[in-house]
Design a protein around this motif. Sequence first.
Motif, PDB file in Angstrom:
ATOM      1  N   VAL A 264       0.834  -1.210   0.000  1.00  0.00           N
ATOM      2  CA  VAL A 264       0.000   0.000   0.000  1.00  0.00           C
ATOM      3  C   VAL A 264       0.865   1.255   0.000  1.00  0.00           C
ATOM      4  CG1 VAL A 264      -1.709   1.310   1.318  1.00  0.00           C
ATOM      5  CG2 VAL A 264      -1.947  -1.169   1.088  1.00  0.00           C
ATOM      6  N   MET A 265       1.988   1.229   0.739  1.00  0.00           N
ATOM      7  CA  MET A 265       2.863   2.403   0.845  1.00  0.00           C
ATOM      8  C   MET A 265       3.941   2.429  -0.232  1.00  0.00           C
ATOM      9  SD  MET A 265       1.378   3.932   3.197  1.00  0.00           S
ATOM     10  CE  MET A 265       2.502   5.321   3.261  1.00  0.00           C
ATOM     11  N   LYS A 266       3.843   1.555  -1.244  1.00  0.00           N
ATOM     12  CA  LYS A 266       4.771   1.520  -2.379  1.00  0.00           C
ATOM     13  C   LYS A 266       6.212   1.280  -1.916  1.00  0.00           C
ATOM     14  CE  LYS A 266       1.891   4.615  -5.154  1.00  0.00           C
ATOM     15  NZ  LYS A 266       1.830   5.887  -5.921  1.00  0.00           N
ATOM     16  N   LEU A 267       6.379   0.215  -1.122  1.00  0.00           N
ATOM     17  CA  LEU A 267       7.697  -0.176  -0.623  1.00  0.00           C
ATOM     18  C   LEU A 267       7.967  -1.625  -1.002  1.00  0.00           C
ATOM     19  CD1 LEU A 267       7.495   1.325   2.988  1.00  0.00           C
ATOM     20  CD2 LEU A 267       8.685   2.316   1.042  1.00  0.00           C
ATOM     21  N   ARG A 268       9.240  -1.989  -1.111  1.00  0.00           N
ATOM     22  CA  ARG A 268       9.634  -3.371  -1.352  1.00  0.00           C
ATOM     23  C   ARG A 268      10.812  -3.719  -0.445  1.00  0.00           C
ATOM     24  NH1 ARG A 268       5.649  -2.771  -3.672  1.00  0.00           N
ATOM     25  NH2 ARG A 268       5.034  -3.383  -5.796  1.00  0.00           N
ATOM     26  N   VAL A 269      10.843  -4.962   0.050  1.00  0.00           N
ATOM     27  CA  VAL A 269      11.955  -5.457   0.858  1.00  0.00           C
ATOM     28  C   VAL A 269      12.841  -6.301  -0.052  1.00  0.00           C
ATOM     29  CG1 VAL A 269      12.626  -6.772   2.894  1.00  0.00           C
ATOM     30  CG2 VAL A 269      10.478  -5.493   2.897  1.00  0.00           C
ATOM     31  N   VAL A 270      14.097  -5.920  -0.193  1.00  0.00           N
ATOM     32  CA  VAL A 270      15.022  -6.597  -1.101  1.00  0.00           C
ATOM     33  C   VAL A 270      16.330  -6.870  -0.376  1.00  0.00           C
ATOM     34  CG1 VAL A 270      14.023  -5.535  -3.156  1.00  0.00           C
ATOM     35  CG2 VAL A 270      15.926  -4.416  -1.987  1.00  0.00           C
ATOM     36  N   PRO A 271      17.146  -7.819  -0.875  1.00  0.00           N
ATOM     37  CA  PRO A 271      18.484  -8.013  -0.296  1.00  0.00           C
ATOM     38  C   PRO A 271      19.318  -6.748  -0.462  1.00  0.00           C
ATOM     39  CG  PRO A 271      17.865  -9.878  -1.684  1.00  0.00           C
ATOM     40  CD  PRO A 271      16.847  -8.817  -1.917  1.00  0.00           C
ATOM     41  N   GLU A 272      20.228  -6.535   0.465  1.00  0.00           N
ATOM     42  CA  GLU A 272      21.061  -5.339   0.448  1.00  0.00           C
ATOM     43  C   GLU A 272      21.862  -5.261  -0.850  1.00  0.00           C
ATOM     44  OE1 GLU A 272      23.232  -3.421   4.134  1.00  0.00           O
ATOM     45  OE2 GLU A 272      24.498  -4.958   3.221  1.00  0.00           O
ATOM     46  N   GLY A 273      21.720  -4.140  -1.582  1.00  0.00           N
ATOM     47  CA  GLY A 273      22.448  -3.929  -2.819  1.00  0.00           C
ATOM     48  C   GLY A 273      21.894  -4.661  -4.021  1.00  0.00           C
ATOM     49  N   ASN A 274      20.692  -5.282  -3.916  1.00  0.00           N
ATOM     50  CA  ASN A 274      20.113  -6.033  -5.034  1.00  0.00           C
ATOM     51  C   ASN A 274      18.625  -5.694  -5.160  1.00  0.00           C
ATOM     52  OD1 ASN A 274      19.451  -7.829  -7.037  1.00  0.00           O
ATOM     53  ND2 ASN A 274      19.733  -9.673  -5.804  1.00  0.00           N
ATOM     54  N   ALA A 315      19.017  -8.810   9.034  1.00  0.00           N
ATOM     55  CA  ALA A 315      18.781  -9.684   7.880  1.00  0.00           C
ATOM     56  C   ALA A 315      19.536  -9.243   6.632  1.00  0.00           C
ATOM     57  CB  ALA A 315      17.280  -9.742   7.571  1.00  0.00           C
ATOM     58  N   LYS A 316      20.327  -8.158   6.717  1.00  0.00           N
ATOM     59  CA  LYS A 316      21.054  -7.617   5.566  1.00  0.00           C
ATOM     60  C   LYS A 316      20.115  -7.343   4.403  1.00  0.00           C
ATOM     61  CE  LYS A 316      25.521  -9.705   6.721  1.00  0.00           C
ATOM     62  NZ  LYS A 316      26.635 -10.546   6.272  1.00  0.00           N
ATOM     63  N   THR A 317      19.066  -6.589   4.716  1.00  0.00           N
ATOM     64  CA  THR A 317      18.082  -6.210   3.710  1.00  0.00           C
ATOM     65  C   THR A 317      17.943  -4.695   3.703  1.00  0.00           C
ATOM     66  OG1 THR A 317      16.283  -6.437   5.334  1.00  0.00           O
ATOM     67  CG2 THR A 317      16.793  -8.360   3.964  1.00  0.00           C
ATOM     68  N   GLU A 318      17.165  -4.196   2.749  1.00  0.00           N
ATOM     69  CA  GLU A 318      16.830  -2.781   2.712  1.00  0.00           C
ATOM     70  C   GLU A 318      15.423  -2.635   2.153  1.00  0.00           C
ATOM     71  OE1 GLU A 318      19.613  -0.713   0.300  1.00  0.00           O
ATOM     72  OE2 GLU A 318      19.447  -2.078  -1.393  1.00  0.00           O
ATOM     73  N   VAL A 319      14.738  -1.569   2.564  1.00  0.00           N
ATOM     74  CA  VAL A 319      13.392  -1.278   2.112  1.00  0.00           C
ATOM     75  C   VAL A 319      13.478  -0.101   1.147  1.00  0.00           C
ATOM     76  CG1 VAL A 319      11.068  -0.619   2.800  1.00  0.00           C
ATOM     77  CG2 VAL A 319      12.404  -2.114   4.279  1.00  0.00           C
ATOM     78  N   ILE A 320      13.111  -0.353  -0.118  1.00  0.00           N
ATOM     79  CA  ILE A 320      13.237   0.673  -1.138  1.00  0.00           C
ATOM     80  C   ILE A 320      11.868   1.152  -1.605  1.00  0.00           C
ATOM     81  CG2 ILE A 320      15.451  -0.235  -1.936  1.00  0.00           C
ATOM     82  CD1 ILE A 320      13.986  -1.541  -4.266  1.00  0.00           C
ATOM     83  N   LYS A 321      11.828   2.364  -2.149  1.00  0.00           N
ATOM     84  CA  LYS A 321      10.596   2.919  -2.711  1.00  0.00           C
ATOM     85  C   LYS A 321      10.459   2.485  -4.176  1.00  0.00           C
ATOM     86  CE  LYS A 321      10.199   7.048   0.203  1.00  0.00           C
ATOM     87  NZ  LYS A 321      10.071   8.524   0.204  1.00  0.00           N
ATOM     88  N   VAL A 322       9.214   2.217  -4.585  1.00  0.00           N
ATOM     89  CA  VAL A 322       8.924   1.873  -5.970  1.00  0.00           C
ATOM     90  C   VAL A 322       7.778   2.744  -6.471  1.00  0.00           C
ATOM     91  CG1 VAL A 322       9.731  -0.518  -5.793  1.00  0.00           C
ATOM     92  CG2 VAL A 322       7.381   0.013  -5.191  1.00  0.00           C
ATOM     93  N   ASP A 323       7.497   2.654  -7.763  1.00  0.00           N
ATOM     94  CA  ASP A 323       6.492   3.533  -8.361  1.00  0.00           C
ATOM     95  C   ASP A 323       5.064   3.013  -8.250  1.00  0.00           C
ATOM     96  OD1 ASP A 323       6.790   1.397 -10.072  1.00  0.00           O
ATOM     97  OD2 ASP A 323       6.651   2.603 -11.907  1.00  0.00           O
TER      98      ASP A 323
END
Length: 324
Positions: A264-274, A315-323
Motif C-alpha cells: 500500500v505504501m509503495k515499498l519493497r523489501v530486497v536483499p542489500e544492494g540487489n 537480515a542484511k536487507t533494505e526497504v526501497i521505494k517503488v512507483d
Amino acid sequence: MAKLLVHESTGVREFEIVDTEVHMGRELDNTLRLPDPSISRHHCVVRKVGGGYEIQDLQSSNGVLVNGNRVQSSPLRDGDRITLGQVQLTFQDPRPETNATVALSAQEAPPLPTGTVRMSADQLAAIHTGKPPAEPGAKLQDQVATGPVAIPVRPSVPPVAPLMVPRPTLGVPVTPSFLGSLLPSIPDDAVALGERGDLGTRLVAVLIDIVPSIIISIAFMIFSLVPFLGCILLPLNFLVQLGYYFFFVPWTVSKYGASIGKKVMKLRVVPEGNPTGHVDLGLAILRQLGNFFALNLIVLAIKGDERISLSDIMAKTEVIKVDR
C-alpha cells in the motif's frame, strides 16, 4: 592525467585519478565519496587496466550507466558519460589512443578488381544473408567486366539499451483470491525509485500490517464470550497471531517482496544492494523478529539519510521505494 568530473548542483568537482583503483560510494571509506541517497554504500570501482581504464558495478542498487547503457563492466574512453543513481560524471583521459589502426601500404594492399561482376538473384541473396547460394556447384559464367566492383554494404545497427531483467523467482505462487491487489504481482513490474523508504512511510506500513491482527483479535474476543468457547478460543487466538506475524507476513515478504502494508505504501523489501532480488523466508522471519524490538524504529531514526533499521541490519536487507 585521467580525471572524473562530478556534476553537482553547486558546480563541477574535479577528481584526478592517481591510484590504480578508485572506489565510489556513499560510505566514508570510498576513495571518491558521493553522499547521495541514490548511491549505494559501495557503488562501483574505476580501475586502471593496461593502457586504459574500466568501470565495474559492485552490485549497486541503481546500477552503472555508461553513455546511457547499463553495464556490469565496461572500458572507459575520453568523454564517456557515467550515471550512478542520480549523480552524473564525465570521464576524461586526454592521452592519445595507443591502439590505433595501422593501414596497409599500397604495395601490400591487394590490387583492385577492374570489372563489375554480374550475379544472379540467388547469389546476391547469398551475400546479404551469409548463406551459400542455392546451387553450390554453380559458377559465375555470366561475369562481364564493365567497371569497378560494387560491394554491398550492410547498414549498421544502432546500439540498444539493455532491458530490465525481471526479478528472479523460484516458482510463481498463486496469490490468494481474498488478497486481490493488496500484494504485488509476480513477476513484480514495479520500478525502483533509487531511494530507501523513510521513517514515516515505513511506520505507516507497519501500522497497516497490524490492522488484520486487530480484526482477528476482536473476532476471537466476541466468540470467546460464548460459554465454554473462551478457554479454547483465547489460546487459539494467541497461536493465530503468532502465525500471522511470524509466518504469513514473512511469507508475503519472501514471495512477493512486500507485505500488505508495504504494498500500500509503495515499498519493497530486497536483499542489500540487489533491488531485483528476493529475500529468503528465513531472513524474512528474522526481519520480523527485529520489528518487535523497540530499538527498530529508534535505529531507523538515528541512521538518518541511510534509512536502515535494526531488522535491516539483522537480515542484511533494505526497504526501497517503488512507483507502484
